[in-house]
Design a protein around this motif. Structure first.
Motif, PDB file in Angstrom:
ATOM      1  N   SER A 126     -12.463   4.451  38.708  1.00 30.50           N
ATOM      2  CA  SER A 126     -11.093   4.795  38.365  1.00 30.50           C
ATOM      3  C   SER A 126     -11.031   6.302  38.178  1.00 30.50           C
ATOM      4  N   ALA A 127      -9.858   6.808  37.815  1.00 31.81           N
ATOM      5  CA  ALA A 127      -9.729   8.240  37.588  1.00 31.81           C
ATOM      6  C   ALA A 127     -10.625   8.707  36.443  1.00 31.81           C
ATOM      7  N   THR A 185     -15.924  15.345  40.451  1.00 30.55           N
ATOM      8  CA  THR A 185     -15.871  14.795  41.806  1.00 30.55           C
ATOM      9  C   THR A 185     -17.147  14.034  42.174  1.00 30.55           C
ATOM     10  N   ARG A 197      -9.186  10.754  45.597  1.00 33.55           N
ATOM     11  CA  ARG A 197      -8.201   9.811  45.046  1.00 33.55           C
ATOM     12  C   ARG A 197      -8.418   8.406  45.593  1.00 33.55           C
ATOM     13  N   ALA A 225      -7.879   6.257  51.197  1.00 35.52           N
ATOM     14  CA  ALA A 225      -7.435   7.651  51.116  1.00 35.52           C
ATOM     15  C   ALA A 225      -6.118   7.829  51.870  1.00 35.52           C
ATOM     16  N   ALA A 248      -9.357  16.129  48.952  1.00 31.74           N
ATOM     17  CA  ALA A 248      -8.662  15.659  47.749  1.00 31.74           C
ATOM     18  C   ALA A 248      -8.225  14.207  47.890  1.00 31.74           C
ATOM     19  N   SER A 249      -7.735  13.804  49.058  1.00 32.82           N
ATOM     20  CA  SER A 249      -7.267  12.424  49.214  1.00 32.82           C
ATOM     21  C   SER A 249      -8.430  11.440  49.228  1.00 32.82           C
ATOM     22  N   GLU A 283     -11.226   6.881  43.615  1.00 28.73           N
ATOM     23  CA  GLU A 283     -10.795   6.569  42.249  1.00 28.73           C
ATOM     24  C   GLU A 283      -9.885   5.355  42.201  1.00 28.73           C
ATOM     25  N   SER A 284      -9.292   4.993  43.312  1.00 30.07           N
ATOM     26  CA  SER A 284      -8.382   3.844  43.345  1.00 30.07           C
ATOM     27  C   SER A 284      -9.097   2.523  43.564  1.00 30.07           C
TER      28      SER A 284
END
Length: 383
Positions: free
Chosen positions: A365-366, A151, A347, A336, A343-344, A350-351
């Motif tokens: 990225s992820a 994270t 993500r 998000a 958590a969002s 990462e996007s």
């Protein structure tokens, strides 16, 4: 020797209430702002010998967040607020700050921690909480261990990349042997390893190393250890913050050292310049953001405009890095998914993919949380 007086670090962004919430200590009272907020937690040196790093970094971040808060729609219709706590660049205080912020379920991400030992103290807590930890003002190896810390989102280049560029410059300068002055903690060890490995790759010999205590200007012992040996180094690689680096350089010059100095970006360009003056001669310092005075670059022009709107007239590399990191966080928050959660937000970050802020590019990225790999060198003449 007398201690160096730190440069002026007062900041209108950190001395007045605004649309950005700044709580400077645990238990400082209720959050000021609207009920609809995106709460971010931050711990940094706002006092002590490294205070210029924390105050300037968060002045730049505050300028970005306040500018966004003034925009129509804000971020997902909400105001960004920051619970900013002072740790004085001491890990134990960082741990207490982090525990308190993570206990607040409204905190969506942690942002802008200053330093390696302080960030290291926070990482186990971050891992357990599964919360984004973005924009730390450090390039230590531990933050690039994605498998162990999934994270963590880096913005700046690593110390290993900085050391590679510095040692290439040292070889070009004719350096053959170097020694290392390092802080006696995890940051110091990280910088020492980066310098040793980069020097070896460039065919340079590391002679010896000497430690100094964090948050001190008591460097006489390190100066004697590095300059009283049989072999005099051509250069000294410095791994500490600006007050310690400045004290060491001045003492080394008084002791007759005529070689070069090289240092990582963490030293803090502008406070180091203020502390050293003409003694900057012969020093090369790595930089991980563009020239904060160069408004021909769109990201710098945007940063300067945000700072002016925020009541700031001082432009520097540290606040520019804070501004850039805040821009990254804002874009992650915008992406998000609702309902917003820790958590969002991860993500959303990462996007981001390829993110160009206007002449300063990052990638997320992820599988990639490394951000930028950009390293520049500011060279201050020879000796």
């Amino acid at each position: 020797m007398p201690k160096n007086n730190p440069p002026q670090t007062s900041s209108p962004a950190l001395n007045r209430r605004s649309t950005l919430t700044l709580l400077l200590a645990p238990g400082a009272g209720p959050v000021w702002g609207s009920a609809k907020e995106l709460r971010i937690g931050a711990s940094a040196a706002l006092s002590g010998p490294a205070q210029a790093l924390g105050t300037r970094y968060h002045a730049g971040a505050a300028a970005c967040f306040e500018q966004v808060n003034r925009q129509e729609g804000r971020v997902q219709g909400s105001r960004i607020t920051v619970d900013l706590r002072d740790d004085g660049y001491e890990p134990e205080r960082t741990e207490a700050n982090t525990q308190a912020m993570l206990a607040d379920a409204r905190v969506l991400a942690l942002f802008g921690y200053v330093g390696t030992p302080t960030s290291r103290m926070a990482l186990p807590l971050v891992k357990r909480a599964q919360i984004a930890f973005l924009g730390a003002y450090t390039g230590a190896d531990m933050l690039w261990e994605a498998q162990n810390h999934p994270t963590v989102f880096n913005v700046r280049a690593s110390y290993r990349e900085e050391a590679r560029q510095l040692m290439k410059a040292a070889r070009a300068d004719g350096v053959q042997q170097f020694s290392v002055m390092l802080q006696a903690d995890l940051f110091g060890r990280s910088g020492l390893e980066a310098a040793r490995d980069a020097g070896q790759a460039e065919g340079l010999q590391m002679l010896t190393a000497a430690t100094v205590k964090r948050n001190t200007t008591e460097v006489d012992g390190a100066v004697q250890a590095l300059l009283n040996g049989k072999a005099m180094p051509d250069a000294i690689f410095l791994v500490s913050a600006y007050s310690t680096c400045a004290a060491f350089i001045k003492q080394a010059r008084k002791a007759g050292f005529k070689g070069r100095f090289y240092t990582l970006s963490f030293a803090g360009l502008e406070p180091l310049q203020a502390a050293l003056g003409k003694d900057m001669q012969g020093l090369t310092i790595a930089q991980v953001v563009p020239n904060a005075q160069d408004a021909s670059l769109p990201v710098v022009a945007a940063y300067q405009q945000a700072m002016r709107e925020h009541g700031e007239r001082q432009f520097d590399s540290i606040s520019l890095e804070g501004y850039v990191a805040a821009r990254v966080l804002v874009e992650g928050l915008r992406r998000a998914a609702q309902p917003l959660s820790r958590a969002s937000v991860i993500r959303g970050l990462e996007s981001l993919g390829h993110l160009d802020l206007g002449g300063f590019a990052l990638r997320y990225s992820a599988g990639t949380h490394q951000g930028s790999q950009k390293v520049l060198l500011l060279r201050n003449g020879g000796r």
